[in-house]
Design a protein around this motif. Structure first.
Motif, PDB file in Angstrom:
ATOM      1  N   GLN A  20       0.789  -1.194  -0.042  1.00  0.00           N
ATOM      2  CA  GLN A  20       0.162  -0.069  -0.010  1.00  0.00           C
ATOM      3  C   GLN A  20       0.870   1.172   0.059  1.00  0.00           C
ATOM      4  O   GLN A  20       0.404   2.436  -0.365  1.00  0.00           O
ATOM      5  N   THR A 108      -3.821  -0.327 -18.739  1.00  0.00           N
ATOM      6  CA  THR A 108      -4.489  -0.313 -17.288  1.00  0.00           C
ATOM      7  C   THR A 108      -4.844   1.447 -17.252  1.00  0.00           C
ATOM      8  O   THR A 108      -4.234   2.249 -16.961  1.00  0.00           O
ATOM      9  N   ASN A 248      -1.557  -4.772 -16.992  1.00  0.00           N
ATOM     10  CA  ASN A 248      -1.163  -5.792 -15.729  1.00  0.00           C
ATOM     11  C   ASN A 248      -0.284  -4.881 -14.733  1.00  0.00           C
ATOM     12  O   ASN A 248       0.448  -5.398 -13.955  1.00  0.00           O
ATOM     13  N   ALA A 251      -2.078  -3.587  -8.461  1.00  0.00           N
ATOM     14  CA  ALA A 251      -3.196  -2.666  -7.875  1.00  0.00           C
ATOM     15  C   ALA A 251      -2.373  -1.868  -6.919  1.00  0.00           C
ATOM     16  O   ALA A 251      -2.830  -0.692  -6.948  1.00  0.00           O
ATOM     17  N   ARG A 254      -1.181   0.766  -9.333  1.00  0.00           N
ATOM     18  CA  ARG A 254      -2.364   1.804  -9.733  1.00  0.00           C
ATOM     19  C   ARG A 254      -2.998   2.511  -8.659  1.00  0.00           C
ATOM     20  O   ARG A 254      -3.445   3.846  -8.931  1.00  0.00           O
ATOM     21  N   ASP A 255      -3.098   1.982  -7.622  1.00  0.00           N
ATOM     22  CA  ASP A 255      -3.900   3.004  -6.402  1.00  0.00           C
ATOM     23  C   ASP A 255      -3.022   3.885  -6.366  1.00  0.00           C
ATOM     24  O   ASP A 255      -3.696   5.463  -5.803  1.00  0.00           O
ATOM     25  N   ALA A 287     -10.157   3.182  -9.423  1.00  0.00           N
ATOM     26  CA  ALA A 287      -9.815   1.670  -9.900  1.00  0.00           C
ATOM     27  C   ALA A 287     -10.880   1.173 -10.838  1.00  0.00           C
ATOM     28  O   ALA A 287     -10.536   0.475 -11.835  1.00  0.00           O
ATOM     29  N   ASP A 288     -12.255   1.430 -10.706  1.00  0.00           N
ATOM     30  CA  ASP A 288     -13.252   1.217 -11.761  1.00  0.00           C
ATOM     31  C   ASP A 288     -13.456   1.711 -12.857  1.00  0.00           C
ATOM     32  O   ASP A 288     -14.527   1.535 -13.497  1.00  0.00           O
TER      33      ASP A 288
END
Length: 311
Positions: A20, A108, A248, A251, A254-255, A287-288
């Motif tokens: 995180q 992404t 790919n 996460a 990405r976050d 994220a969505d």
């Protein structure tokens, strides 16, 4: 059993915390698959120093117009060191007409600076002076485009199908050249963000005829929208000034990038840029976000035959 659960938590939670708190350790390159001076280019060049502040590493912008730029983003390692900006709707349309070496929806997609309400304008030097004159025209309407199949070009093709006129495409290098071609009368019609037309509308060198959205644009309240023509179903085919990373992307990365982008659009510097440029304030980074692209994908696939015929 309780002791075992505590041991498991001790093993798992440090890894979660590390994921995180991903932090970039080297410069981030942002690929712009458009020419310098385009709105996509201006967006990221305004955001780059703000992202540098949020992420703690230099953010460097490089222009690689066309498929070369998109392919560079697509082939890059998914480690957060390469980002890109682009228009996923335009690329979905292009893939229907001409096979591409990448699947644009596998990128992404992190969100967009804005979902642009395009303004379609007629040149004051065009033989057409209104939408009504374009209906069922015997001669093709010359529509300006750039990069092959732009979103504005797809809008011309869809409008031509709805109003019964043929389209002849004129390809320019980029948005600035498209504006100049329209002012000179080298093309009849073109569709770009309204901020690019403001001065030319004031000088009467172009005439706004349609806001490409279901409802009217507050910046041009007297210009009809798709809903006024009963064509609101075409609204999802609009410019998305989006930000992407390679396929790919983990996460955690990405976050962290989404959090930084949300900090950028909440900054006073970004607010000043948007206010001065009179841009939309409908940004979203989440994220969505990729799910929001489905409506445009379905609409384009439903009209694939018409788009292939036009191009």
């Amino acid at each position: 059993m309780i002791h075992a659960l505590f041991l498991l938590a001790a093993l798992v939670l440090p890894g979660v915390a590390t994921a995180q708190t991903w932090t970039p350790t080297r410069p981030i390159e942002v690929i712009v698959p458009f020419t310098a001076g385009s709105l996509a280019d201006r967006n990221i060049r305004t955001a780059a120093p703000l992202l540098t502040r949020e992420l703690g590493v230099p953010v460097v912008v490089q222009n690689l117009p066309g498929a070369t730029g998109y392919n560079r983003i697509y082939r890059a390692a998914p480690d957060g060191a390469t980002l890109g900006v682009g228009d996923p709707v335009a690329q979905m349309g292009l893939a229907l007409v001409q096979p591409q070496p990448f699947d644009i929806l596998r990128l992404t997609w992190l969100g967009h600076w804005s979902a642009g309400t395009q303004t379609m304008v007629l040149s004051a030097r065009s033989r057409f002076q209104s939408l009504d004159q374009m209906r069922g025209a015997a001669q093709p309407v010359r529509c300006g485009t750039f990069g092959g199949v732009s979103t504005g070009a797809m809008q011309c093709a869809l409008l031509g199908r709805a109003l019964g006129f043929q389209v002849a495409f004129v390809t320019l290098a980029g948005p600035p050249e498209l504006v100049l071609a329209n002012v000179r009368g080298d093309v009849d019609v073109a569709s770009l963000g309204p901020s690019l037309w403001t001065d030319h509308i004031a000088q009467n060198s172009v005439r706004p005829i349609l806001s490409w959205d279901a409802t009217r644009d507050d910046r041009l309240p007297d210009v009809p929208a798709l809903g006024d023509l009963g064509l609101q179903r075409f609204a999802p085919v609009t410019v998305l000034r989006s930000v992407a990373a390679p396929p790919n992307l983990p996460a955690a990365i990405r976050d962290r990038l989404i959090a930084a982008l949300n900090k950028v659009v909440a900054s006073p510097e970004w607010d000043a840029f948007v206010t001065q440029s009179r841009l939309e304030r409908n940004w979203v980074f989440a994220a969505d976000y990729p799910a929001s692209l489905e409506a445009a994908k379905v609409l384009l696939e439903e009209n694939a035959a018409a788009l292939r015929a036009a191009f």
